[in-house]
Write an enzyme that holds these catalytic residues in place. Structure first.
Site, PDB file in Angstrom:
ATOM      1  N   GLU A 105      -1.538   4.810  -8.874  1.00 47.39           N
ATOM      2  CA  GLU A 105      -1.825   3.520  -8.252  1.00 47.39           C
ATOM      3  C   GLU A 105      -1.906   3.619  -6.735  1.00 47.39           C
ATOM      4  O   GLU A 105      -2.615   2.850  -6.088  1.00 47.39           O
ATOM      5  CB  GLU A 105      -0.791   2.472  -8.663  1.00 47.39           C
ATOM      6  CG  GLU A 105      -0.880   2.043 -10.130  1.00 47.39           C
ATOM      7  CD  GLU A 105      -0.157   2.982 -11.082  1.00 47.39           C
ATOM      8  OE1 GLU A 105       0.323   4.051 -10.636  1.00 47.39           O
ATOM      9  OE2 GLU A 105      -0.079   2.644 -12.281  1.00 47.39           O
TER      10      GLU A 105
ATOM     11  N   GLN B 245       9.778  -3.146 -17.747  1.00 50.52           N
ATOM     12  CA  GLN B 245       8.807  -2.972 -16.662  1.00 50.52           C
ATOM     13  C   GLN B 245       8.705  -4.189 -15.762  1.00 50.52           C
ATOM     14  O   GLN B 245       7.632  -4.548 -15.294  1.00 50.52           O
ATOM     15  CB  GLN B 245       7.433  -2.590 -17.222  1.00 50.52           C
ATOM     16  CG  GLN B 245       7.471  -1.202 -17.866  1.00 50.52           C
ATOM     17  CD  GLN B 245       6.102  -0.609 -18.088  1.00 50.52           C
ATOM     18  OE1 GLN B 245       5.151  -1.306 -18.389  1.00 50.52           O
ATOM     19  NE2 GLN B 245       6.008   0.705 -17.967  1.00 50.52           N
TER      20      GLN B 245
ATOM     21  N   LYS C  88       2.076 -12.259 -17.570  1.00 46.93           N
ATOM     22  CA  LYS C  88       1.214 -11.975 -18.722  1.00 46.93           C
ATOM     23  C   LYS C  88       0.843 -13.242 -19.495  1.00 46.93           C
ATOM     24  O   LYS C  88      -0.301 -13.402 -19.915  1.00 46.93           O
ATOM     25  CB  LYS C  88       1.913 -10.981 -19.645  1.00 46.93           C
ATOM     26  CG  LYS C  88       0.984 -10.416 -20.703  1.00 46.93           C
ATOM     27  CD  LYS C  88       1.631  -9.271 -21.448  1.00 46.93           C
ATOM     28  CE  LYS C  88       0.683  -8.698 -22.488  1.00 46.93           C
ATOM     29  NZ  LYS C  88       1.305  -7.598 -23.235  1.00 46.93           N
TER      30      LYS C  88
ATOM     31  N   MET D  74       2.327  19.512  11.336  1.00 43.67           N
ATOM     32  CA  MET D  74       2.734  18.687  12.461  1.00 43.67           C
ATOM     33  C   MET D  74       4.251  18.703  12.650  1.00 43.67           C
ATOM     34  O   MET D  74       4.750  18.765  13.770  1.00 43.67           O
ATOM     35  CB  MET D  74       2.231  17.251  12.269  1.00 43.67           C
ATOM     36  CG  MET D  74       2.541  16.335  13.428  1.00 43.67           C
ATOM     37  SD  MET D  74       1.941  16.999  15.000  1.00 43.67           S
ATOM     38  CE  MET D  74       0.325  16.243  15.085  1.00 43.67           C
TER      39      MET D  74
HETATM   40  C1  TPP Z   1       4.012  10.356   2.959  1.00 40.35           C
HETATM   41  C2  TPP Z   1       4.465  11.067   4.178  1.00 40.35           C
HETATM   42  N1  TPP Z   1       5.550  11.865   4.113  1.00 40.35           N
HETATM   43  C3  TPP Z   1       5.965  12.516   5.213  1.00 40.35           C
HETATM   44  C4  TPP Z   1       5.325  12.374   6.403  1.00 40.35           C
HETATM   45  C5  TPP Z   1       5.830  13.106   7.652  1.00 40.35           C
HETATM   46  N2  TPP Z   1       4.803  14.056   8.099  1.00 40.35           N
HETATM   47  C6  TPP Z   1       3.978  13.797   9.112  1.00 40.35           C
HETATM   48  S1  TPP Z   1       2.855  15.007   9.366  1.00 40.35           S
HETATM   49  C7  TPP Z   1       3.506  15.937   8.141  1.00 40.35           C
HETATM   50  C8  TPP Z   1       2.919  17.282   7.821  1.00 40.35           C
HETATM   51  C9  TPP Z   1       1.554  17.181   7.279  1.00 40.35           C
HETATM   52  O1  TPP Z   1       1.212  18.414   6.734  1.00 40.35           O
HETATM   53  P1  TPP Z   1      -0.253  18.764   6.304  1.00 40.35           P
HETATM   54  O2  TPP Z   1      -0.817  17.689   5.460  1.00 40.35           O
HETATM   55  O3  TPP Z   1      -0.284  20.122   5.732  1.00 40.35           O
HETATM   56  O4  TPP Z   1      -1.058  18.665   7.656  1.00 40.35           O
HETATM   57  P2  TPP Z   1      -1.004  19.543   8.990  1.00 40.35           P
HETATM   58  O5  TPP Z   1      -0.084  18.858   9.930  1.00 40.35           O
HETATM   59  O6  TPP Z   1      -0.541  20.922   8.621  1.00 40.35           O
HETATM   60  O7  TPP Z   1      -2.412  19.502   9.459  1.00 40.35           O
HETATM   61  C10 TPP Z   1       4.598  15.296   7.545  1.00 40.35           C
HETATM   62  C11 TPP Z   1       5.418  15.848   6.470  1.00 40.35           C
HETATM   63  C12 TPP Z   1       4.208  11.517   6.430  1.00 40.35           C
HETATM   64  N3  TPP Z   1       3.510  11.278   7.550  1.00 40.35           N
HETATM   65  N4  TPP Z   1       3.787  10.893   5.310  1.00 40.35           N
END
Ligand code: TPP
Lengths: 170, 568
Positions: free
Chosen positions: B51, B120, B169, B481
């Site tokens: 979803e 649910q 529902k 990041m």
């Molecule tokens: C749902 C979610 N969980 C955690 C985060 C924290 N967060 C921000 S950037 C990141 C890393 C992203 O990794 P990736 O998708 O491999 O991208 P990259 O930075 O390596 O380009 C995380 C864990 C987030 N923004 N969103």
């Protein structure tokens, strides 16, 4: 409560379920404490008025008002202008009465405060006092020696002075 | 008046709002609506695989097209799975409608059912109150048309946002005489469109005297379709235009007066010029902390004019000199008229020279193609490979910030990113939604490996439903990041950022029936993108990159825009 600093916000809302939830949520999310809130129907059946008192600075109040105005179910919101409104609070106070002497002292006090005794038992009295929060505080102070068994305060409800009104058709 | 069930009344009402597609997943409490959809020729149902994917797809659809996106789920877990997507749409002011099934209000023997922890049951109204513009739980069939009309009206007008309709529902099943009207019921809701003319003239006075004006364009410019007006304003003032992440694409980034994005990972030229301007005209932005960085050094010398349709945004994050509550397009038009004849255009002014100089010196442009496969090279190259009208979505993290820095957006609604919530996993389902809205245009998701894994299951949806998009995975095998933050701010104490054995994305794509390529050089990358653009099936391009690449420059948390650091 320091009445001088207290700001009163009058909010006209749809009289339906969920509205209090969204209003309360808005305060909670921004960590604004509500000093008191009273809600009741208005002269228009489908509208309710919330009277909210808060102790916050101007900038915060400004945000609160804008955020409230943004809620779909809020029809109108206004801060009541300082000194230009009437307000009342009601308190029910149950005091213990150890002796007949004290009973008559308390009843005297109640009269001075233009309150009413609304329930009596052998060792307690329940008193109703209406007025500004200051006045209720003062009465409570006097009752300290006898002992307050229970206290219920409604919180402030208020309206702007004069013919001015916050209504939907304005 | 026609006698019909609540489910039929819902569908008829949606059709009257020109809904042509719903992204969703069914379940017990929404079955009557799905049953009513059986044989429906006007509304296409797209079966998402989670979803969250449905909600993001609805948002991608909305942001690419400007129309309302619709998603649907069953009660309980279906509804709670929508929550991230709804919160995302709320933060980025996207008009979506979320439809959820709910347990019946009455059970057997007319006893109450809702509120008794029925199977649910989730209090989705309570859960989504802080992340929707409004939500509804109709209790009668007859009220459904007005509820739907009002939901669409609220979602699309003023500052747009998500609206949820939770349908018990029994209300879906019950029948009643239903009247369809165009009526809406929201007397407390009156979005302000027209700006206050006194404020406009104050703004005009400031701008007429400005020697170093700058415009900051936010997502509101895109939502209000005000790009032409923005261009005219910039042209009249000879003012450079900086954007927020949400405003990227509102002004063509190839324009001589475009200085790129501001913010933590903003274009250094934009960040620098913001600090030098004497008048700031901010349009449709909420001055988010990621955009402004430390407020003490944000545009310190500028008088500030703020145009926003949401009165609550004025003065929320920063104090401004001239607040203007109104629609971006309308306000810019009126402001433009107020300024014409007050200004004589000065193309060769000291300020425009300074803008050019700052851009030449500071913009993170790729001077020559490096030997290694660097993100900046890939994204610069990608711009050359993609037609102008391509819709690009991003995931969250370094991939997103590199895209913002190096991939130039040329048109509004062609750069769709999760700006406010920063939701990993947004980009791919949003790309599917965008493709459904604009089937004739290429759609590309620029992804990180971590993010793609969060909603990769939608590959099944894209293949089954024939929604071909391209996913470019900048594969660094880390949560890049956060790894960068640990590298820069936590003394390289890498904790929980290594993704270990990431899947083979080429095989993963193939397992779903999509096509996969691996690009180890710019040439392979070019070839893969060209093939993907011609392909009738979704393509995943896995691009292995170094795991210690930084997004630079960078404004560390707590610092101001001018304190950007890092070689780039
Ligand atoms: C749902 C979610 N969980 C955690 C985060 C924290 N967060 C921000 S950037 C990141 C890393 C992203 O990794 P990736 O998708 O491999 O991208 P990259 O930075 O390596 O380009 C995380 C864990 C987030 N923004 N969103």
């Amino acid at each position: 409560m320091e009445v001088e600093k207290t700001k009163i916000i009058s909010v006209l809302v749809e009289n339906k379920p969920g509205v209090l939830h969204s209003v309360a949520n808005l305060f909670r999310r921004r960590n604004f404490n509500i000093e008191s809130i009273t809600v009741g129907p208005t002269e228009q059946k489908d509208l309710a008025r919330m009277t909210i008192t808060v102790n916050e600075d101007e900038k915060t109040i400004d945000q609160v008002i804008k955020q409230l105005a943004k809620l779909i179910d809020v029809i109108k919101v206004e801060e009541l202008e300082h000194g230009n409104f009437v307000m009342r609070e009601l308190a029910l106070i149950k005091v213990s009465v150890p002796s007949p002497k004290e009973r008559s002292d308390i009843i005297n006090c109640v009269e001075v405060f233009r309150g009413r005794v609304i329930d009596v038992s052998t060792d307690s009295l329940t008193v109703e006092i209406t007025g500004t929060p200051d006045k209720i505080d003062a009465f409570l102070n006097l009752m300290k020696t006898s002992g307050v068994i229970e206290l219920a305060r409604t919180g402030i409800t208020a309206l702007a002075r004069g013919a001015k009104s916050i209504r939907i058709d304005e | 008046m026609t006698k019909m069930s609540g489910a039929q009344a819902l569908l008829e009402s949606l059709e009257r709002q020109n809904v042509d597609v719903i992204f969703g997943i069914l379940g017990g409490a929404i079955l009557p609506v799905y049953d009513a959809l059986w044989g429906n020729k006007k509304i296409r149902h797209i079966l998402s695989r989670h979803e969250q994917g449905a909600a993001h797809a609805a948002e991608g659809y909305a942001r690419a097209s400007g129309r309302v996106g619709v998603c649907m789920a069953t009660s309980g877990p279906g509804a709670t799975n929508l929550v991230t997507g709804i919160a995302n749409a709320y933060m980025d002011s996207s008009p979506i409608i979320a439809l959820t099934g709910q347990v019946p209000t009455v059970g057997v023997n007319s006893s109450y059912m809702i509120g008794r922890d029925a199977f649910q049951e989730a209090d989705i109204i309570g859960i989504t109150t802080p992340i929707t513009k409004y939500n509804y739980q109709p209790r009668t069939v007859a009220e459904i048309p007005i509820v739907v009309n009002t939901a669409f009206y609220i979602a699309t007008t003023g500052r747009p946002g998500p609206v949820l309709i939770d349908l018990p529902k029994n209300v879906q099943v019950e029948t009643a005489e239903v009247e369809f009207t165009n009526k809406i019921d929201a007397r407390g809701y009156k979005p302000v469109i027209e700006p206050d003319l006194a404020k406009i003239s104050e703004a005009a006075k400031l701008l007429a005297k400005a020697e170093k004006p700058i415009i900051l364009a936010g997502g509101g410019v895109i939502i209000s379709n005000a790009s032409d007006e923005l261009m005219q304003m910039s042209d009249l003032l000879m003012a450079p235009v900086a954007t927020t992440l949400m405003g990227k694409g509102s002004f063509p980034e190839c324009h001589p007066l475009s200085v790129g994005g501001i913010g933590m990972h903003g274009n250094p030229a934009a960040n620098k010029l913001m600090g030098e301007a004497d008048v700031l005209l901010a349009v449709g932005t909420r001055f988010s902390d990621r955009a402004t960085a430390n407020l003490d050094t944000f545009c310190p010398d500028a008088k500030k004019i703020h145009i926003d349709i949401d009165a609550a945004e004025i003065g929320k994050n920063i104090e401004v000199d001239v607040p203007i509550v109104g629609d971006a397009k309308t306000s810019l038009k009126i402001l433009h008229a107020a300024l014409t004849n007050k200004l004589h255009k000065n193309e060769g002014s000291a300020w425009t020279k300074r803008v050019k100089e700052a851009k030449d010196q500071l913009s993170p442009l790729l001077k020559e193609m490096p030997k290694d496969l660097l993100p900046k090279a890939l994204l610069t190259e990608l711009r050359k490979l993609l037609p102008e009208n391509t819709i690009v979505t991003t995931e969250v993290g370094q991939n997103q910030m590199w895209s913002a820095l190096y991939f130039k957006a040329l048109k509004p609604r062609t750069f769709i990113s999760s700006g406010g919530l920063g939701t990993m996993g947004f980009g791919f389902p949003a790309a599917l939604g965008a493709k459904v809205a604009c089937p004739d245009r290429p759609v590309v998701d620029i992804a990180g490996d971590g993010s793609f894994i969060m909603t990769e299951q939608e590959l099944a949806c894209s293949v089954t439903e024939n929604i071909p998009v391209t996913v470019i995975v900048l594969n660094n095998s880390v949560l890049g990041m956060v790894a960068q933050w640990q590298r820069m701010l936590y003394k390289r104490r890498y904790m929980a950022v290594n993704l270990g054995k990431t899947p083979d994305f080429v095989k993963l794509a193939e397992a779903y029936g999509a096509q996969g390529f691996r690009a180890r050089s710019i040439e392979e990358f070019q070839k893969a993108v060209k093939t993907a653009l011609k392909s009738k099936v979704t393509t995943v391009i896995d691009v292995p990159i170094g795991s210690e690449e930084d997004v630079v420059p960078f404004v560390p948390p707590g610092c101001g825009l001018p304190q950007q650091r890092g070689d780039y």
